[in-house]
Design a protein around this motif. Structure first.
Motif, mmCIF file in Angstrom:
data_model
loop_
_atom_site.group_PDB
_atom_site.id
_atom_site.type_symbol
_atom_site.label_atom_id
_atom_site.label_comp_id
_atom_site.label_asym_id
_atom_site.label_seq_id
_atom_site.Cartn_x
_atom_site.Cartn_y
_atom_site.Cartn_z
ATOM 1 N N ALA A 1 0.833 -1.204 0.000
ATOM 2 C CA ALA A 1 0.000 0.000 0.000
ATOM 3 C C ALA A 1 0.869 1.256 0.000
ATOM 4 O O ALA A 1 0.539 2.241 -0.662
ATOM 5 C CB ALA A 1 -0.944 -0.004 1.204
ATOM 6 N N LEU A 2 1.984 1.226 0.714
ATOM 7 C CA LEU A 2 2.915 2.354 0.711
ATOM 8 C C LEU A 2 3.520 2.522 -0.675
ATOM 9 O O LEU A 2 3.633 3.647 -1.171
ATOM 10 C CB LEU A 2 4.024 2.148 1.744
ATOM 11 N N ALA A 3 3.888 1.416 -1.307
ATOM 12 C CA ALA A 3 4.450 1.481 -2.658
ATOM 13 C C ALA A 3 3.445 2.113 -3.616
ATOM 14 O O ALA A 3 3.800 2.997 -4.398
ATOM 15 C CB ALA A 3 4.837 0.081 -3.129
ATOM 16 N N ALA A 4 2.198 1.674 -3.536
ATOM 17 C CA ALA A 4 1.159 2.212 -4.418
ATOM 18 C C ALA A 4 0.918 3.692 -4.151
ATOM 19 O O ALA A 4 0.816 4.494 -5.091
ATOM 20 C CB ALA A 4 -0.137 1.422 -4.249
ATOM 21 N N ALA A 5 0.857 4.082 -2.889
ATOM 22 C CA ALA A 5 0.625 5.487 -2.537
ATOM 23 C C ALA A 5 1.798 6.363 -2.985
ATOM 24 O O ALA A 5 1.595 7.492 -3.447
ATOM 25 C CB ALA A 5 0.397 5.622 -1.033
ATOM 26 N N THR A 6 3.014 5.846 -2.846
ATOM 27 C CA THR A 6 4.194 6.600 -3.271
ATOM 28 C C THR A 6 4.159 6.841 -4.772
ATOM 29 O O THR A 6 4.375 7.967 -5.239
ATOM 30 C CB THR A 6 5.483 5.850 -2.872
ATOM 31 N N LEU A 7 3.879 5.786 -5.539
ATOM 32 C CA LEU A 7 3.792 5.947 -6.994
ATOM 33 C C LEU A 7 2.656 6.883 -7.380
ATOM 34 O O LEU A 7 2.806 7.711 -8.278
ATOM 35 C CB LEU A 7 3.623 4.590 -7.676
ATOM 36 N N ASP A 8 1.533 6.772 -6.704
ATOM 37 C CA ASP A 8 0.393 7.642 -7.004
ATOM 38 C C ASP A 8 0.767 9.107 -6.794
ATOM 39 O O ASP A 8 0.458 9.957 -7.630
ATOM 40 C CB ASP A 8 -0.794 7.249 -6.126
ATOM 41 N N ALA A 9 1.472 9.402 -5.712
ATOM 42 C CA ALA A 9 1.894 10.781 -5.449
ATOM 43 C C ALA A 9 2.888 11.262 -6.502
ATOM 44 O O ALA A 9 2.827 12.410 -6.944
ATOM 45 C CB ALA A 9 2.513 10.877 -4.052
ATOM 46 N N ILE A 10 3.780 10.377 -6.926
ATOM 47 C CA ILE A 10 4.758 10.751 -7.957
ATOM 48 C C ILE A 10 4.053 11.025 -9.283
ATOM 49 O O ILE A 10 4.363 11.995 -9.970
ATOM 50 C CB ILE A 10 5.826 9.657 -8.117
ATOM 51 N N PHE A 11 3.094 10.178 -9.644
ATOM 52 C CA PHE A 11 2.348 10.404 -10.883
ATOM 53 C C PHE A 11 1.581 11.719 -10.816
ATOM 54 O O PHE A 11 1.489 12.445 -11.800
ATOM 55 C CB PHE A 11 1.397 9.249 -11.177
ATOM 56 N N ALA A 12 1.032 12.052 -9.659
ATOM 57 C CA ALA A 12 0.288 13.306 -9.504
ATOM 58 C C ALA A 12 1.211 14.508 -9.676
ATOM 59 O O ALA A 12 0.821 15.510 -10.268
ATOM 60 C CB ALA A 12 -0.399 13.348 -8.146
ATOM 61 N N ASP A 13 2.437 14.393 -9.166
ATOM 62 C CA ASP A 13 3.404 15.494 -9.274
ATOM 63 C C ASP A 13 4.065 15.551 -10.642
ATOM 64 O O ASP A 13 4.545 16.597 -11.060
ATOM 65 C CB ASP A 13 4.493 15.368 -8.208
ATOM 66 N N GLY A 14 4.153 14.403 -11.317
ATOM 67 C CA GLY A 14 4.764 14.359 -12.641
ATOM 68 C C GLY A 14 6.283 14.449 -12.635
ATOM 69 O O GLY A 14 6.879 14.882 -13.609
ATOM 70 N N ASP A 15 6.918 14.027 -11.549
ATOM 71 C CA ASP A 15 8.372 14.116 -11.440
ATOM 72 C C ASP A 15 9.021 12.858 -12.007
ATOM 73 O O ASP A 15 9.084 11.822 -11.348
ATOM 74 C CB ASP A 15 8.766 14.308 -9.977
ATOM 75 N N GLN A 16 9.519 12.938 -13.241
ATOM 76 C CA GLN A 16 10.101 11.792 -13.946
ATOM 77 C C GLN A 16 11.308 11.210 -13.200
ATOM 78 O O GLN A 16 11.436 10.006 -13.073
ATOM 79 C CB GLN A 16 10.518 12.207 -15.365
ATOM 80 N N GLY A 17 12.181 12.071 -12.704
ATOM 81 C CA GLY A 17 13.367 11.602 -11.987
ATOM 82 C C GLY A 17 13.007 10.829 -10.733
ATOM 83 O O GLY A 17 13.586 9.779 -10.447
ATOM 84 N N GLU A 18 12.059 11.357 -9.990
ATOM 85 C CA GLU A 18 11.616 10.675 -8.772
ATOM 86 C C GLU A 18 10.960 9.336 -9.106
ATOM 87 O O GLU A 18 11.144 8.348 -8.394
ATOM 88 C CB GLU A 18 10.648 11.562 -7.995
ATOM 89 N N LEU A 19 10.226 9.283 -10.213
ATOM 90 C CA LEU A 19 9.615 8.031 -10.649
ATOM 91 C C LEU A 19 10.680 6.982 -10.929
ATOM 92 O O LEU A 19 10.567 5.833 -10.495
ATOM 93 C CB LEU A 19 8.750 8.256 -11.889
#
Length: 103
Positions: free
Chosen positions: A19-37
């Motif tokens: 669930a943490l992994a999914a939430a982390t990816l969801d936040a990254i997708f919302a921000d659109g930060d390619q490097g962080e992804l």
């Protein structure tokens, strides 16, 4: 006692808490930060057996997956979906919450 690297610690967290992994990816997708992804996907690949194992399970070329997950990587939708699937995750689309409706 030897300290763990940040990447190793994050990999363990992602492995132990999907669930943490999914939430982390969801936040990254919302921000659109390619490097962080890319950093997060590399950490998650380590959590799920490393790039060679993820590549094997996702039916992807390991060398190409290393390139895809590099700092300058740009995964295609097919590859990203395959990678996430090996981790028990998938992409999803949600409406953006807005305070006022569109006209």
């Amino acid at each position: 006692m030897r300290d763990r690297s940040h990447d190793d610690a994050m990999a363990e967290l992602f492995r132990d808490d999907p669930a943490l992994a999914a939430a982390t990816l969801d936040a990254i997708f919302a921000d659109g930060d390619q490097g962080e992804l890319m950093v997060t996907l590399r950490q998650m690949a380590n959590a799920f057996g490393g790039v060679p194992q993820v590549a094997k399970e996702a039916n992807l070329n390991p060398t190409q997956l290393y390139r895809t997950l590099s700092a300058t990587g740009n995964p295609e939708l097919r590859g990203l979906s395959a990678i996430l699937r090996t981790m028990g995750l998938r992409l999803a689309v949600q409406p953006i919450a807005e305070s006022t409706p569109h006209s």
